[in-house]
Design an enzyme around this catalytic site. Structure first.
Site, PDB file in Angstrom:
ATOM      1  N   HIS A  26       4.034   4.401  11.864  1.00 45.89           N
ATOM      2  CA  HIS A  26       2.925   5.186  12.461  1.00 45.89           C
ATOM      3  C   HIS A  26       3.407   6.217  13.477  1.00 45.89           C
ATOM      4  CE1 HIS A  26      -0.627   2.218  11.554  1.00 45.89           C
ATOM      5  NE2 HIS A  26       0.287   2.218  10.594  1.00 45.89           N
ATOM      6  N   ASP A  60       4.578  -5.887   4.943  1.00 48.55           N
ATOM      7  CA  ASP A  60       4.012  -4.718   5.610  1.00 48.55           C
ATOM      8  C   ASP A  60       4.161  -4.845   7.127  1.00 48.55           C
ATOM      9  OD1 ASP A  60       2.699  -2.303   5.884  1.00 48.55           O
ATOM     10  OD2 ASP A  60       0.688  -3.142   5.706  1.00 48.55           O
ATOM     11  N   GLU A  69      -5.110   1.531   2.865  1.00 42.39           N
ATOM     12  CA  GLU A  69      -4.860   0.536   3.917  1.00 42.39           C
ATOM     13  C   GLU A  69      -4.982   1.144   5.307  1.00 42.39           C
ATOM     14  OE1 GLU A  69      -2.582  -1.986   6.763  1.00 42.39           O
ATOM     15  OE2 GLU A  69      -2.161   0.088   6.195  1.00 42.39           O
ATOM     16  N   GLU A  70      -4.423   2.351   5.476  1.00 37.84           N
ATOM     17  CA  GLU A  70      -4.428   2.978   6.808  1.00 37.84           C
ATOM     18  C   GLU A  70      -5.833   3.420   7.220  1.00 37.84           C
ATOM     19  OE1 GLU A  70      -1.895   2.553   8.464  1.00 37.84           O
ATOM     20  OE2 GLU A  70      -0.081   2.742   7.254  1.00 37.84           O
ATOM     21  N   HIS A  91       0.848  -1.200   0.000  1.00 35.03           N
ATOM     22  CA  HIS A  91       0.000   0.000   0.000  1.00 35.03           C
ATOM     23  C   HIS A  91       0.880   1.246   0.000  1.00 35.03           C
ATOM     24  CE1 HIS A  91       0.502   1.219   4.309  1.00 35.03           C
ATOM     25  NE2 HIS A  91       0.669  -0.064   4.515  1.00 35.03           N
ATOM     26  N   ASP A 136       6.651   1.979   6.006  1.00 37.55           N
ATOM     27  CA  ASP A 136       5.245   1.561   5.981  1.00 37.55           C
ATOM     28  C   ASP A 136       4.480   2.385   4.962  1.00 37.55           C
ATOM     29  OD1 ASP A 136       2.761   0.495   6.598  1.00 37.55           O
ATOM     30  OD2 ASP A 136       2.509   1.660   8.424  1.00 37.55           O
ATOM     31  N   ASP A 156      -0.506   4.463   0.832  1.00 41.00           N
ATOM     32  CA  ASP A 156      -1.034   5.518   1.700  1.00 41.00           C
ATOM     33  C   ASP A 156      -0.291   5.478   3.028  1.00 41.00           C
ATOM     34  OD1 ASP A 156      -2.358   2.987   2.094  1.00 41.00           O
ATOM     35  OD2 ASP A 156      -3.747   3.991   3.456  1.00 41.00           O
TER      36      ASP A 156
END
Length: 485
Positions: free
Chosen positions: A455, A205, A176-177, A109, A142, A111
């Site tokens: 994150h 991931d 995804e997030e 992903h 990520d 995003d």
């Protein structure tokens, strides 16, 4: 790097040499990708435009390699506040379609989570900045770095005019997030088309468990998220006027939440452990071999003491046993000051991380029955409602699968060591979705080190992980092809 003894040894060294020589170009490309603020979490039109730009850039990169690329339109989403935002397209790309070769499908992903320098970043989160071999930037680990590492591996074979040992398919999303909006429907729709020829699925991931030793991930926990609401009336009370003559909702809720676990973290809901898979001797041995310095882990976590004293017990309770966490209370007074209020309605929030072979609907019934019993013991005149707002199943792979063996061999070639065989205590729904719908082996092959800070502020990927990770994917292509034969 250990010297490969396979029939591909010369080719492996040629590919690795190419990657070493072109690593600055790979880093530059990551810089260009990180510069796009592809935040899917904040529902803002400007950021959605950035996401569309990000997907277009990746599609262009894949086309340059000769891949056929479709940008699947997923329409738009209606948000609770009434606004409608377009969903970024999903990339479905394909390179090679030779009948004799295995087909490997990579999921990633592009995003990212929100980030601003004001949050405590030492550098601008959208300007990839290298300090001491660490590449800082939002999305570096990520998941933009691993997606590019896969593309780097594909491009090495193309540039060197070497035959790509496998057919490759790529599915890349941009939500995804934000819960992978509309992705499951797309996978179902494409099951007999795009995915029909897929033999293996690779997800990259996650992170390693250590800073230097690679890992393979063969399981993730699921998650059942609950709310428990206790209502007396839809308005708060003054404790001087009503304190002492009411069944107070807050007191009921605290008793309910307090009944869920004991002080050792053991879940007190009857039957909750009934469907947990028994521990085999073979699985037990996997924990002993894992590289984890407990003291360092405790210090880096800034925790005085864990519930368990051994590496094995800690890892088992993170990965193969369920856990229950209380997250918060809505409607309670939580401001500074001394407001003498009795909340009229409060909502407690907690979740249970599920493991094989727990089932979300069984867990839902067990939780409801337990809380109804505890509540009935209090003889409260208040109303209680329990809801499961999220139910995601755990995922487990067979580590004897071909592609796990191929990944182990590739790790040995690139890093000269055996990988840690680990699970992830969090939930990655896409693995279970792929396994259930496409019914093919899913492998989690992480590239990032344990301290990458996904994150978090100052997210990074080490240059070493990014470049060696690109080599790992290239070696993996060759090993999968060899085993498939």
């Amino acid at each position: 790097m250990s010297s490969p003894s396979s029939p591909h040894a010369g080719l492996v060294e040629k590919v690795f040499r190419y990657m070493d020589l072109h690593q600055d170009e790979f880093v530059q490309r990551l810089k260009e990708w990180v510069a796009i603020e592809s935040d899917s979490v904040q529902p803002v039109p400007r950021l959605r435009q950035e996401l569309f730009r990000m997907m277009a850039l990746a599609a262009e990169e894949l086309r340059r390699l000769g891949a056929s690329v479709d940008l699947e339109d997923l329409g738009s989403q209606q948000l609770p506040d009434g606004q409608t935002l377009p969903i970024p397209p999903v990339i479905l790309a394909e390179l090679g379609n030779e009948p004799g070769k295995p087909t490997v499908c990579f999921y990633g992903h592009l995003d990212v989570q929100p980030a601003t320098q004001a949050d405590g970043w030492l550098t601008d989160p959208y300007t990839l900045t290298e300090v001491d071999g660490k590449l800082y930037g939002r999305g570096a680990t990520d998941n933009k770095g691993p997606v590019l590492a896969w593309i780097n591996a594909m491009s090495a074979f193309r540039v060197l005019e070497e035959d790509l040992p496998v057919n490759i398919k790529v599915i890349i999303e941009g939500m995804e997030e934000a819960g992978s909006v509309a992705l499951e429907e797309l996978v179902k729709r494409e099951k007999d088309r795009f995915f029909s020829s897929v033999d293996y699925i690779v997800i990259s991931d996650n992170l390693w468990l250590s800073q230097r030793r690679p890992a393979l991930i063969y399981g993730t926990r699921g998650n059942s998220y609950f709310t428990v609401e206790v209502t007396c009336r839809d308005q708060d009370f003054h404790s001087g006027t009503f304190g002492g003559i009411l069944h107070e909702p807050m007191a009921d809720l605290v008793a309910l939440l307090g009944s869920l676990t004991d002080s050792a973290g053991h879940i007190l809901i009857p039957g909750i452990y009934d469907h947990v898979a028994p521990l085999t001797e073979e699985e037990k041995e996997l924990y002993g071999a894992i590289d984890l310095d407990l003291e360092e882990y405790r210090n880096s976590s800034r925790v005085k003491k864990f519930l368990f004293n051994t590496k094995e017990e800690i890892l088992m309770h993170l990965w193969r046993y369920p856990s229950l966490s209380i997250h918060g209370i809505e409607g309670a007074f939580d401001e500074p000051g001394t407001k003498t209020v009795i909340p009229g309605r409060v909502i407690g929030k907690f979740s249970i991380r599920l493991v094989p072979h727990m089932n979300t609907s069984v867990v839902e019934k067990q939780v409801q029955q337990h809380l109804q019993y505890i509540f009935s013991q209090r003889n409260s005149s208040n109303q209680m409602d329990v809801s499961m707002v999220l139910g995601l199943h755990p995922w487990i792979a067979d580590i004897k699968d071909h592609q796990y063996l191929a990944a182990k061999r590739a790790i040995k070639t690139v890093f000269g060591t055996e990988p840690d065989m680990i699970r992830d205590g969090s939930t990655i729904p896409i693995a279970k979705i792929f396994q259930d719908i496409i019914q093919k082996s899913v492998l989690m092959l992480p590239l990032g080190a344990v301290d990458d800070g996904e994150h978090s502020q100052n997210e990074k990927i080490n240059r070493w992980n990014y470049i060696e990770g690109s080599k790992l994917f290239a070696a993996f292509f060759l090993e999968v092809a060899q085993l498939h034969e």
